[in-house]
Design a protein around this motif. Structure first.
Motif, PDB file in Angstrom:
ATOM      1  N   LYS A 281      -1.628  -2.336   1.727  1.00  0.00           N
ATOM      2  CA  LYS A 281      -1.565  -1.359   2.613  1.00  0.00           C
ATOM      3  C   LYS A 281      -0.325  -0.610   2.449  1.00  0.00           C
ATOM      4  CE  LYS A 281      -5.038  -2.099   6.062  1.00  0.00           C
ATOM      5  NZ  LYS A 281      -5.260  -2.415   7.574  1.00  0.00           N
ATOM      6  N   ARG A 282       0.766  -1.488   2.064  1.00  0.00           N
ATOM      7  CA  ARG A 282       2.105  -1.031   1.844  1.00  0.00           C
ATOM      8  C   ARG A 282       2.215   0.075   0.903  1.00  0.00           C
ATOM      9  NH1 ARG A 282       7.993  -4.094   2.491  1.00  0.00           N
ATOM     10  NH2 ARG A 282       6.959  -4.737   4.340  1.00  0.00           N
ATOM     11  N   LEU A 283       1.498  -0.177  -0.304  1.00  0.00           N
ATOM     12  CA  LEU A 283       1.307   0.774  -1.283  1.00  0.00           C
ATOM     13  C   LEU A 283       0.613   1.891  -0.844  1.00  0.00           C
ATOM     14  CD1 LEU A 283       0.817  -1.843  -4.443  1.00  0.00           C
ATOM     15  CD2 LEU A 283       2.769  -0.890  -3.642  1.00  0.00           C
ATOM     16  N   ALA A 284      -0.379   1.874  -0.179  1.00  0.00           N
ATOM     17  CA  ALA A 284      -1.273   2.902   0.310  1.00  0.00           C
ATOM     18  C   ALA A 284      -0.431   3.946   0.971  1.00  0.00           C
ATOM     19  CB  ALA A 284      -2.458   2.450   1.100  1.00  0.00           C
ATOM     20  N   TYR A 285       0.453   3.410   1.855  1.00  0.00           N
ATOM     21  CA  TYR A 285       1.201   4.359   2.595  1.00  0.00           C
ATOM     22  C   TYR A 285       2.193   5.031   1.527  1.00  0.00           C
ATOM     23  CZ  TYR A 285      -0.934   3.496   7.321  1.00  0.00           C
ATOM     24  OH  TYR A 285      -1.841   3.811   8.292  1.00  0.00           O
ATOM     25  N   SER A 286       2.661   4.521   0.524  1.00  0.00           N
ATOM     26  CA  SER A 286       3.453   5.046  -0.199  1.00  0.00           C
ATOM     27  C   SER A 286       2.841   5.877  -0.852  1.00  0.00           C
ATOM     28  CB  SER A 286       4.165   3.721  -1.107  1.00  0.00           C
ATOM     29  OG  SER A 286       4.746   4.263  -2.365  1.00  0.00           O
ATOM     30  N   THR A 287       1.684   5.804  -1.321  1.00  0.00           N
ATOM     31  CA  THR A 287       0.882   6.802  -1.778  1.00  0.00           C
ATOM     32  C   THR A 287       0.813   8.035  -1.056  1.00  0.00           C
ATOM     33  OG1 THR A 287      -0.560   5.251  -3.237  1.00  0.00           O
ATOM     34  CG2 THR A 287      -1.375   7.402  -2.857  1.00  0.00           C
ATOM     35  N   VAL A 288       0.527   7.961   0.295  1.00  0.00           N
ATOM     36  CA  VAL A 288       0.353   9.094   1.401  1.00  0.00           C
ATOM     37  C   VAL A 288       1.618   9.910   0.992  1.00  0.00           C
ATOM     38  CG1 VAL A 288       0.438   9.666   3.673  1.00  0.00           C
ATOM     39  CG2 VAL A 288      -1.228   7.967   2.932  1.00  0.00           C
ATOM     40  N   SER A 289       2.886   9.043   1.206  1.00  0.00           N
ATOM     41  CA  SER A 289       4.102   9.803   0.868  1.00  0.00           C
ATOM     42  C   SER A 289       4.243  10.442  -0.386  1.00  0.00           C
ATOM     43  CB  SER A 289       5.218   8.709   1.279  1.00  0.00           C
ATOM     44  OG  SER A 289       6.364   9.318   1.014  1.00  0.00           O
TER      45      SER A 289
ATOM     46  N   LEU B 292       1.475   6.601 -13.309  1.00  0.00           N
ATOM     47  CA  LEU B 292       1.870   5.489 -13.947  1.00  0.00           C
ATOM     48  C   LEU B 292       2.422   4.722 -13.183  1.00  0.00           C
ATOM     49  CD1 LEU B 292       3.544   7.524 -17.484  1.00  0.00           C
ATOM     50  CD2 LEU B 292       1.212   6.177 -17.038  1.00  0.00           C
ATOM     51  N   MET B 293       3.020   4.610 -12.203  1.00  0.00           N
ATOM     52  CA  MET B 293       3.896   4.011 -11.259  1.00  0.00           C
ATOM     53  C   MET B 293       3.206   3.605 -10.297  1.00  0.00           C
ATOM     54  SD  MET B 293       7.491   5.909 -10.690  1.00  0.00           S
ATOM     55  CE  MET B 293       6.751   7.358 -10.135  1.00  0.00           C
ATOM     56  N   LYS B 294       2.081   3.898  -9.860  1.00  0.00           N
ATOM     57  CA  LYS B 294       1.281   3.527  -8.879  1.00  0.00           C
ATOM     58  C   LYS B 294       0.137   2.624  -9.415  1.00  0.00           C
ATOM     59  CE  LYS B 294       2.093   3.566  -5.105  1.00  0.00           C
ATOM     60  NZ  LYS B 294       1.847   4.351  -4.081  1.00  0.00           N
ATOM     61  N   ILE B 295      -0.443   2.987 -10.459  1.00  0.00           N
ATOM     62  CA  ILE B 295      -1.277   2.029 -10.918  1.00  0.00           C
ATOM     63  C   ILE B 295      -0.708   0.617 -11.635  1.00  0.00           C
ATOM     64  CG2 ILE B 295      -1.326   2.710 -13.629  1.00  0.00           C
ATOM     65  CD1 ILE B 295      -4.312   2.845 -13.469  1.00  0.00           C
ATOM     66  N   THR B 296       0.503   0.838 -11.742  1.00  0.00           N
ATOM     67  CA  THR B 296       1.243  -0.557 -12.079  1.00  0.00           C
ATOM     68  C   THR B 296       1.365  -1.375 -11.208  1.00  0.00           C
ATOM     69  OG1 THR B 296       2.418   0.813 -13.789  1.00  0.00           O
ATOM     70  CG2 THR B 296       3.433  -1.183 -13.140  1.00  0.00           C
ATOM     71  N   MET B 297       1.592  -0.861  -9.936  1.00  0.00           N
ATOM     72  CA  MET B 297       1.933  -1.750  -8.564  1.00  0.00           C
ATOM     73  C   MET B 297       0.465  -2.154  -8.319  1.00  0.00           C
ATOM     74  SD  MET B 297       4.689   1.006  -6.939  1.00  0.00           S
ATOM     75  CE  MET B 297       5.650  -0.554  -6.171  1.00  0.00           C
ATOM     76  N   PHE B 298      -0.471  -1.372  -8.131  1.00  0.00           N
ATOM     77  CA  PHE B 298      -1.653  -2.040  -7.863  1.00  0.00           C
ATOM     78  C   PHE B 298      -2.211  -2.950  -8.550  1.00  0.00           C
ATOM     79  CE2 PHE B 298      -2.076   1.432  -4.695  1.00  0.00           C
ATOM     80  CZ  PHE B 298      -2.464   0.805  -3.682  1.00  0.00           C
ATOM     81  N   MET B 299      -2.173  -2.771  -9.857  1.00  0.00           N
ATOM     82  CA  MET B 299      -2.822  -3.743 -10.864  1.00  0.00           C
ATOM     83  C   MET B 299      -1.980  -5.118 -10.624  1.00  0.00           C
ATOM     84  SD  MET B 299      -4.154  -2.278 -14.307  1.00  0.00           S
ATOM     85  CE  MET B 299      -2.428  -1.125 -14.792  1.00  0.00           C
ATOM     86  N   ALA B 300      -0.570  -5.046 -10.439  1.00  0.00           N
ATOM     87  CA  ALA B 300       0.487  -6.083 -10.270  1.00  0.00           C
ATOM     88  C   ALA B 300      -0.046  -6.897  -8.887  1.00  0.00           C
ATOM     89  CB  ALA B 300       1.894  -5.740 -10.150  1.00  0.00           C
TER      90      ALA B 300
END
Length: 496
Positions: free
Chosen positions: A305-313, A342-350
């Motif tokens: 969820k932290r990553l998801a709100y980061s995506t919203v931003s 590239l950055m966000k797919i890295t973070m979700f896979m991690a």
């Protein structure tokens, strides 16, 4: 120069035809399913590489047929399409490897990979759409193909997330249909044309043009997660990690952002949009969404969820760059389409690896995970620092051009916005890195030695995309870099 139109069609068919085959395979046919998945994804990358080379040499691909009098189904491969389709193809291949490893022993793999392939086909169709009517068809296919992926686990929480996802995205789709009909009535065509198609009409009927802009951007803003249409995105994080990665990096949110680019640049044209006075409010809305998403991210303990709100931003950086109506800001916006992916797919896979390997799903559980899974957390760290905007990573390049674009447009507040956003990024990402690398794991905690680890099909993909984050930033000025291609696009859209 005109070439045969079949190459874009073949690229679309690589994933579209793979889907029914994957649906039909029995669950036990794991090796054949993997071979088809990886084979078609690799073939798509090769075909997109060939198409990119042709388009860079000035070849035009155009395939169309009339559906109704004056209404065409149209595919075209232009530089803007190539930008999105290349992102889709490369990350589909990497995500497929990750998905095979993630679902190795899971149920309903035939269903998952069938819809996964349809989702990629819809994304490719969106990229190649030559008019808003064709775009709408693939946009709705994307909604229908991603819904089964969101509810894949079949839990009550997943079904609720799926319902909310459908309510938002189908409502957005209906409004987009209304906007498409409005465009057809007002302009007599829905074609995407550099410089736009509405200049004459907007001069004669300013109010109708402004209303059409609000309708189209509002519809596309649902998938782009613009405030206040973003609510579905954090809720959809109940989906498996590969789906979250795809939703945030390639498919759904990027389809919305890409649609906003097409509408502003090639339906209205940037000069007409400026003359209508609609770009400044759009930039303001993007700015508010950037800050709101970051503030919400700070309060989330759930990693996804932290990553998801980061995506919203972060996705709103793209809208901001488009709305500033500056060529330099446009370069930043287009580059961020790739860099954020590239950055966000890295973070979700991690994040998926932390959950699979250590059972870690919350920020408060991350103590010592860097020593337990160093490769995964190194990849996560590079992506997080890139999101903050640390040079020479990819996120720095995007923010640099957006800031310059803000100055070029006479909008100095953009500098304060970007600095504030980067500070908020640091506030919610650095504590995660501190816990991972500098705190000791509790003796029985998730990061303690001896915990289960992950296979190479989960470990390698985030490391690969993290290297791409570094390369895209460090070699941004090199020929054939994403940044260089965005300059090529901007020269066309701004008719320089």
């Amino acid at each position: 120069m005109m070439d045969a139109p079949l190459l874009p069609l073949f690229i679309l068919l690589t994933s579209l035809l793979a889907a029914p085959i994957l649906f039909a395979l029995p669950e036990r046919a794991a090796k054949l399913r993997t071979a088809i998945n990886l084979g078609m994804a690799a073939l798509k990358v090769a075909l997109v590489g060939s198409l990119s080379l042709k388009v860079s040499q000035g070849v035009i691909y155009d395939l169309r047929f009339e559906v109704l009098p004056g209404l065409e189904f149209k595919l075209q491969a232009d530089p803007l399409a190539i930008l999105f389709i290349a992102l889709s193809a490369v990350l589909w291949l990497i995500t497929t490897v990750y998905s095979v490893g993630y679902l190795e022993h899971g149920p309903h793999r035939a269903r998952f990979f069938g819809f996964f392939s349809l989702c990629v086909a819809a994304t490719v169709g969106i990229a190649l759409s030559g008019n808003l009517f064709t775009f709408l068809l693939f946009y709705e296919l994307l909604t229908l193909a991603t819904y089964p992926l969101v509810i894949h686990r079949g839990t009550a929480e997943a079904l609720r997330a799926g319902r909310i996802y459908l309510i938002y995205t189908l409502a957005g789709g209906l409004v987009l249909l209304l906007g498409t009909l409005g465009l057809w009535v007002l302009a007599g065509t829905t074609d995407f044309v550099p410089g736009g198609i509405l200049a004459d009409m907007a001069a004669e009927n300013r109010l109708a043009a402004q209303l059409l802009f609000v309708v189209l951007i509002g519809a596309l803003g649902v998938k782009a997660a613009l405030l206040p249409f973003h609510r579905w995105l954090p809720i959809a994080m109940v989906a498996p990690a590969p789906v979250s990665a795809l939703l945030h990096a390639v498919a759904v949110v990027k389809a919305g952002a890409f649609g906003i680019m097409r509408v502003v640049y090639e339906v209205f044209g940037i000069e007409t949009a400026q003359a209508l006075g609609v770009t400044a409010p759009l930039a303001a809305l993007a700015g508010v969404t950037i800050i709101y998403g970051s503030l919400k991210a700070i309060t989330q303990d759930d990693i996804k969820k932290r990553l998801a709100y980061s995506t919203v931003s972060q996705v709103s950086y793209i809208t901001l760059g488009v709305a500033l109506a500056s060529p330099i800001a446009a370069v930043g916006a287009l580059a961020h389409l790739i860099h954020q992916g590239l950055m966000k797919i890295t973070m979700f896979m991690a994040a998926g690896n932390l959950a699979e390997g250590l059972g870690v799903k919350r920020v408060s559980q991350m103590d010592g995970v860097g020593r337990a899974m160093p490769g995964t957390m190194l990849a996560f760290t590079l992506a997080a620092l890139g999101m903050i905007g640390l040079p020479p990573l990819a996120g720095f390049v995007s923010k640099w051009y957006l800031a310059q674009g803000g100055l070029e447009a006479g909008q100095a507040w953009v500098i304060a916005l970007l600095l504030g956003s980067s500070l908020l990024n640091a506030i919610y990402f650095l504590p995660m890195l501190h816990r991972a690398w500098f705190r000791d794991a509790a003796p029985e905690g998730a990061g303690a030695p001896g915990r289960p680890r992950i296979g190479w099909m989960l470990a390698a993909p985030p490391v690969t995309t993290a290297v791409l984050v570094l390369v895209a930033g460090g070699f941004a000025n090199a020929p054939f870099s994403p940044l260089e291609w965005t300059r090529f696009i901007v020269a066309i859209e701004y008719q320089e």
